[in-house]
Design a protein around this motif. Structure first.
Motif: not given
Length: 292
Positions: A186, A227-228, A230-231
């Motif tokens: 992320g 990135a969202a 991966g989180r």
């Protein structure tokens, strides 16, 4: 020697026929239906009158696929959000046949969607499967001269829209691996190093899964969105092979919820095709055999 009803001959060409239908329809389910319909026609044919089973079978599949294309084009006009081809799990070996891998790539199939049904049929048969003009003409009930004109027009149309840069398999794999690591962590900065500044990401959720209704443009916007992923707790991101190229698959509880096919140029990702529509993710756990 063929069995009386041609089963053996048909099975010998099944992968080829599926590939022809898939390249014309961008849908594995519809391609399989076309192959099955073609088998029913083939089973009624007197095998003794068929001089070239390959040519005869391609002609049957082409006509069946054209009928299906006209129906699908009307349905896709009502599709929710962006429409992308159905991804197929393939072996890395498909990449060794550069022409085949290029023709079945998500990027190329997306370009082919901009052709009309007849233009697409002519382009696929001529450019991918090297079918002679006279055989294409017979399949489409047109003259060879007309088919040549259609082929010229379709080639020009595709050339203006297809990705212009070819990369080696090693470069594609290296970039996808960096992309994979960046998504897993992320890390926006890591994503920005692997994304081209003018990257475009297209998402297909079909109204059944979260996806942007319009393409995202620019590295920062795309990086923030990725990135969202991966989180998000529970998501597992790993490498796979889709349509003859390295790609990224996203799983939740062991089931695929998305796949991302990418275009690469200059060591960076210039285009992302993200498919999350669950109806299009059903073939990611069994390899599809493709042939020309």
């Amino acid at each position: 020697m063929s069995t009386p009803n041609g089963t053996e001959e048909f099975e010998a060409h099944r992968s080829l026929l599926f590939t022809v239908a898939y390249e014309m329809l961008s849908s594995a389910a519809d391609a399989e239906d076309v192959v099955q319909e073609s088998w029913l026609q083939w089973a009624d044919v007197d095998q003794r009158e068929v001089h070239s089973p390959r040519a005869f079978l391609i002609r049957i599949v082409t006509r069946q696929a054209l009928n299906r294309m006209r129906t699908l084009s009307r349905l896709r006009e009502k599709y929710v959000g962006q429409w992308l081809p159905e991804p197929l799990l393939t072996t890395p070996d498909v990449a060794n046949d550069v022409a085949l891998a290029d023709s079945v790539s998500i990027a190329m199939l997306t370009v082919l969607e901009t052709l009309g049904p007849t233009e697409r049929a002519v382009f696929v048969l001529r450019e991918v499967f090297a079918v002679p003009y006279d055989e294409i003409a017979e399949a489409l009930d047109k003259t060879p001269a007309t088919v040549r004109q259609i082929a010229h027009r379709a080639r020009r149309h595709v050339a203006a829209r297809r990705p212009r840069t070819r990369v080696t398999r090693a470069e594609q794999e290296e970039v996808v691996e960096r992309f994979l690591v960046a998504i897993r962590t992320g890390d926006v900065d890591a994503l920005l190093t692997v994304l081209a500044p003018d990257v475009v990401a297209v998402g297909d959720g079909g109204g059944l899964a979260p996806a942007a209704r319009r393409p995202l443009e620019g590295a920062k916007r795309v990086a923030d969105a990725l990135a969202a992923v991966g989180r998000y707790d529970g998501l597992v991101v790993h490498a796979t092979w889709v349509n003859g190229a390295p790609a990224v698959r996203i799983d939740l509880d062991g089931q695929p919820v998305g796949v991302a096919s990418v275009q690469v140029a200059g060591g960076r990702i210039t285009g992302i095709y993200g498919i999350a529509n669950p109806e299009k993710l059903t073939r990611l756990d069994r390899e599809t055999l493709l042939a020309t």
